[in-house]
Design a protein around this motif. Structure first.
Motif, PDB file in Angstrom:
ATOM      1  N   VAL B  73      43.503  53.128  43.403  1.00  0.00           N
ATOM      2  CA  VAL B  73      43.408  52.924  41.945  1.00  0.00           C
ATOM      3  C   VAL B  73      42.807  51.551  41.701  1.00  0.00           C
ATOM      4  CG1 VAL B  73      45.220  54.411  41.053  1.00  0.00           C
ATOM      5  CG2 VAL B  73      45.818  52.198  41.967  1.00  0.00           C
ATOM      6  N   ILE B  75      42.769  48.699  38.540  1.00  0.00           N
ATOM      7  CA  ILE B  75      43.297  48.416  37.209  1.00  0.00           C
ATOM      8  C   ILE B  75      42.639  47.163  36.663  1.00  0.00           C
ATOM      9  CG2 ILE B  75      45.530  49.480  37.647  1.00  0.00           C
ATOM     10  CD1 ILE B  75      46.591  46.506  37.749  1.00  0.00           C
ATOM     11  N   LEU B  77      43.683  44.071  34.261  1.00  0.00           N
ATOM     12  CA  LEU B  77      44.828  43.456  33.608  1.00  0.00           C
ATOM     13  C   LEU B  77      44.414  42.060  33.174  1.00  0.00           C
ATOM     14  CD1 LEU B  77      47.910  43.956  33.151  1.00  0.00           C
ATOM     15  CD2 LEU B  77      48.297  42.821  35.308  1.00  0.00           C
ATOM     16  N   VAL B  80      41.168  40.784  34.403  1.00  0.00           N
ATOM     17  CA  VAL B  80      40.946  40.635  35.845  1.00  0.00           C
ATOM     18  C   VAL B  80      41.098  41.996  36.501  1.00  0.00           C
ATOM     19  CG1 VAL B  80      41.575  39.347  37.910  1.00  0.00           C
ATOM     20  CG2 VAL B  80      41.989  38.355  35.665  1.00  0.00           C
ATOM     21  N   GLN B  82      41.801  44.534  39.612  1.00  0.00           N
ATOM     22  CA  GLN B  82      42.566  44.583  40.859  1.00  0.00           C
ATOM     23  C   GLN B  82      42.415  45.979  41.431  1.00  0.00           C
ATOM     24  OE1 GLN B  82      45.030  42.376  42.231  1.00  0.00           O
ATOM     25  NE2 GLN B  82      44.504  40.749  40.805  1.00  0.00           N
ATOM     26  N   PHE B  83      42.430  46.081  42.750  1.00  0.00           N
ATOM     27  CA  PHE B  83      42.413  47.427  43.319  1.00  0.00           C
ATOM     28  C   PHE B  83      43.451  47.526  44.431  1.00  0.00           C
ATOM     29  CE2 PHE B  83      40.444  46.790  47.456  1.00  0.00           C
ATOM     30  CZ  PHE B  83      39.876  45.538  47.302  1.00  0.00           C
ATOM     31  N   LEU B  84      43.763  48.765  44.789  1.00  0.00           N
ATOM     32  CA  LEU B  84      44.816  48.997  45.782  1.00  0.00           C
ATOM     33  C   LEU B  84      44.351  50.018  46.806  1.00  0.00           C
ATOM     34  CD1 LEU B  84      47.963  48.397  46.219  1.00  0.00           C
ATOM     35  CD2 LEU B  84      48.277  50.678  45.328  1.00  0.00           C
ATOM     36  N   LYS B  88      46.431  47.952  52.090  1.00  0.00           N
ATOM     37  CA  LYS B  88      46.773  46.774  51.272  1.00  0.00           C
ATOM     38  C   LYS B  88      48.216  46.844  50.775  1.00  0.00           C
ATOM     39  CE  LYS B  88      45.002  44.175  47.444  1.00  0.00           C
ATOM     40  NZ  LYS B  88      44.425  44.376  46.124  1.00  0.00           N
ATOM     41  N   THR B  89      48.691  48.050  50.443  1.00  0.00           N
ATOM     42  CA  THR B  89      50.078  48.213  50.021  1.00  0.00           C
ATOM     43  C   THR B  89      51.026  47.695  51.092  1.00  0.00           C
ATOM     44  OG1 THR B  89      49.292  50.311  49.136  1.00  0.00           O
ATOM     45  CG2 THR B  89      51.650  49.905  49.014  1.00  0.00           C
TER      46      THR B  89
END
Lengths: 199, 214
Positions: B73, B75, B77, B80, B82-84, B88-89
């Motif tokens: 995903v 996002i 925010l 800025v 951000q990705f996941l 990375k999690t």
């Protein structure tokens, strides 16, 4: 020709093959693995895992599972607090999912395992109102779903780490993950053959 | 009950849900047999299980690589982005000092799903070419141990739950890996949860018998 009693047949927990119960040492004829070799202390292992899980479940509910740092202000929320917050914000389905996954399922699992472990030692619930094999199967199926909360925390912590707003996991995340881990172990260690309904 | 020898026990099957003993009967290709006690599926008969299994496990591996290499995903925010990703999690848990949760998550959502699909690919390849009966036995035992610990499906639901939590705070864009993970979970459900391990054991026995006749 071998003469076997139908009640002496058992299912290998690893490969599912039907085996003859020969007493103390059973090795599966198909996959060669030991079938519950600790017969002298059959339920103790499961009890130990279950008690560990219950102990770890206490800090999991007391400490914050999620800490939100917003403009220098740190705010922690516990599992139950998170559910209440979501409910107040109006996201009822998610509140229900979290409630089921992190409160209902673990508690239900503790109770079912407790009941099963007690009922194999003492004559309890032999009137076949609820099949104990089905109860056991249910705990195995629903058990892993309580990991949802841990994964959600991991995802949020991985996704949101700006300088102004960041989310980090709390102490409860560790406790909860360990608790779920041990309930799963407890369920796996339970010897299904101890349930004797047909006698 | 009288038995000629222990191998005759292969004709019997005990329901994994309610522990009732059943005798196996031949069924039509592609159909399944249900338990009389609880209605749960006892076994299936599929003549092309080897091909199906091999194809699905290889497809699963491809989608697993896709699901891990691209962002799940993205996002936005406070302006800025951000990705996941899945690695990375796990790494962000290690970075913030949660080693135990990090290790547990690494095993549940990365190592075990990967292992299951690698083992399945190898297993079905062995069965397809009718070699390595000893190795296939070890693989099946290993598979039985790790299957209950693979939680990709639960992780997928967790992504959805956490995204709903973020609605209103951030703009959310689904990444390529999310769809790849979805396909992977569907294949995983079919291959690991739908096909019972005992069916692969039965298939292995049929193949060994066929080889012995030759």
């Amino acid at each position: 020709m071998i003469e076997v009693d139908e009640n002496d047949l058992m299912r290998c927990p690893i490969c599912g093959a039907v085996n003859i119960d020969k007493g103390n040492k059973n090795i599966c004829r198909r996959c060669g693995s030991n079938i519950y070799k600790h017969r002298n202390f059959s339920t103790e292992k499961s009890w130990a895992y279950l008690i560990t899980a219950i102990i770890m479940y206490i800090p999991a509910n007391l400490y914050p599972i999620l800490i939100t740092n917003q403009f220098g202000q740190a705010e922690g929320s516990t599992i139950l607090g998170g559910v209440v917050l979501l409910w107040e914000h109006g996201s009822y389905p998610i509140a229900l999912v979290i409630f089921f996954a992190s409160i209902m399922i673990p508690v239900l699992k503790f109770l079912i395992l407790f009941y099963l472990l007690i009922s194999v030692k003492y004559p309890l619930g032999n009137d076949k109102k609820v099949s104990k094999h089905k109860l056991y199967y249910m705990t195995e199926v629903i058990g892993p779903w309580s990991m949802i909360d841990v994964f959600v925390v991991a995802i949020l912590a991985g996704l949101i780490h700006l300088s102004n707003i960041s989310i980090v996991a709390g102490t409860a995340a560790t406790a909860f993950a360990i608790s779920v881990f041990f309930t799963l172990l407890a369920a796996h260690a339970f010897d299904e053959r101890l349930i004797k309904e047909k006698l | 009950m009288k038995l000629e020898n222990e191998d005759v026990l292969d004709r019997f099957v005990i329901c994994h849900q309610c522990y009732t003993l059943h005798e196996e009967i031949p069924i039509k290709d592609g159909s399944h047999a249900c338990c009389t006690g609880c209605g749960g599926i006892l076994y299936r008969y599929d003549t092309r299980l080897v091909d199906h299994g091999l194809a699905l496990s290889m497809t699963g591996l491809v989608f697993f690589v896709l699901a891990n290499a691209f962002p799940l995903v993205e996002i936005e925010l406070l302006g800025v982005g951000q990705f996941l990703t899945i690695p990375k999690t796990i790494f962000s848990l290690f970075a913030s000092g949660f080693y135990i949760v990090g290790i547990i998550c690494a095993f549940l959502i990365f190592i075990f799903p990967l292992m299951i699909f690698l083992i399945n690919t190898l297993l079905f390849t062995l069965l397809k070419f009718r070699v390595g009966t000893k190795l296939s036995k070890e693989l099946l035992v290993l598979l039985a141990y790790i299957t209950p610990w693979s939680m990709s499906d639960i992780f997928l639901v967790s992504i959805l739950v956490s995204l709903v939590k973020l609605i209103g705070y951030a703009q959310i864009h689904m990444g390529v890996a999310f769809w790849a993970l979805m396909v992977f979970v569907l294949i995983d459900l079919y291959l690991v949860k739908y096909i019972h391990l005992s069916e692969i054991w039965m298939l292995r026995k049929r193949i060994i018998l066929k080889e012995a006749i030759k």
